[in-house]
Enzyme design. Structure first.
Site, PDB file in Angstrom:
ATOM      1  N   HIS A 126      -3.767  45.444 -13.416  1.00 49.45           N
ATOM      2  CA  HIS A 126      -4.947  44.656 -13.023  1.00 49.45           C
ATOM      3  C   HIS A 126      -5.731  45.320 -11.892  1.00 49.45           C
ATOM      4  CE1 HIS A 126      -3.026  40.758 -14.875  1.00 49.45           C
ATOM      5  NE2 HIS A 126      -3.450  41.616 -15.784  1.00 49.45           N
ATOM      6  N   CYS A 134     -19.190  49.896  -8.580  1.00 52.41           N
ATOM      7  CA  CYS A 134     -20.375  49.048  -8.653  1.00 52.41           C
ATOM      8  C   CYS A 134     -20.347  48.218  -9.932  1.00 52.41           C
ATOM      9  CB  CYS A 134     -21.666  49.845  -8.497  1.00 52.41           C
ATOM     10  SG  CYS A 134     -22.150  50.789  -9.935  1.00 52.41           S
TER      11      CYS A 134
END
Ligand code: OAD
Length: 252
Positions: A126, A134
């Site tokens: 994860h 970004c």
């Protein structure tokens, strides 16, 4: 078949199995960091965040709706990491590498505590809370430039806001990391699941893949989970207490 009765016998059995294992994989979840003082994902939120559901803060939609709120939540979690250290469970999992020929930690945690404890081979399913990219293009950020305490996400050179380098609900896991984890599940002879509620897929499917491929599945958790019935051995208790006992037996 799972069993928590007379857990010392099952800890001994686990140590015996590990002594002859060749390839071992550990799948860890938020529960292994609980004894470091990090609340699990499904523990009630406290303080400032008590009114929000993590699911609303950990989605691309949540970020689009309120980027400042999501940024500040992750900022507070990243700041928390400065105050905490790996616990006895993390250190014992790192030490296990001395006793088995091949060990991989597959973690759903984004806190980096396995690596801090000395685990060398860690797959972060994860992502990591200390990495940023970004939102629009995925340009990686220079982490040194991301200060603590900002109330809004800083912007990338392309103008898009930075977001934490974690996997949010509804997003795909990094394909290379997931496929390595699935390969390991298929080829491990022992697959140990520690501190996960076993409800978030695809991570939660890994123990079932391992079992299907013939691994012995061992679970460590104070509470039964959807994985417990499939586990060959259920070691019921906190990771920080069970793991050191296993390592103690491997040393004796
Ligand atoms: P959860 O918060 O869902 O579950 C934590 C588990 O740890 C529970 O089963 C607890 O019983 C167990 N636990 C509590 N204390 C423990 C201890 N001391 N030792 C061992 N186990 C203990 O956390 P995860 O299963 O990691 O994903 O959650 C999986 C994913 O759901 C997270 O990675 C996150 C979340 O949504 C994303 O953000 C994509």
């Amino acid at each position: 078949m799972s069993n928590s009765i007379n857990s010392h016998v099952f800890i001994e059995k686990t140590a015996e199995l590990l002594k002859s294992a060749k390839r071992v994989a550990i799948l860890s979840g938020a529960g292994v960091s609980k004894e470091s003082g990090i609340p699990t994902f499904r523990d009630a939120q406290t303080g400032l965040w008590a009114n929000y559901r993590p699911e609303d803060l950990a989605t691309p939609q949540g970020f689009l709706q309120n980027p400042d709120l999501v940024w500040q939540w992750y900022d507070s979690r990243r700041k928390k990491l400065l105050e905490v250290s790996p616990n006895a469970g993390h250190y014992a999992m790192a030490e296990l590498a001395q006793f088995v020929p091949e060990l991989t930690v597959i973690t759903q945690n984004v806190d980096g505590l396995h690596q801090q404890a000395g685990s060398k081979v860690v797959l972060e399913l994860h992502g990591s809370i200390t990495a940023f990219r970004c939102f629009a293009k995925g340009h990686p950020a220079n982490t040194d430039n991301i200060e603590f305490g900002l109330t809004s996400p800083p912007k990338c050179h392309c103008g898009s806001p930075y977001r934490p380098g974690v996997v949010w609900f509804g997003e795909s896991l990094p394909g290379d990391v997931l496929s390595k984890a699935q390969q390991l599940a298929k080829s491990a002879d022992i697959f140990i699941v520690a501190g996960t509620s076993g409800i978030v897929h695809p991570a939660a499917s890994l123990p079932f893949i391992a079992k299907e491929a013939g691994a012995t599945v061992i679970e460590i958790n104070p509470e039964p989970t959807p994985i417990t019935d499939t586990a060959d051995i259920f070691l019921q208790g906190p990771s920080g207490q069970i793991w050191p006992k296993i390592i103690g037996l491997l040393k004796s």
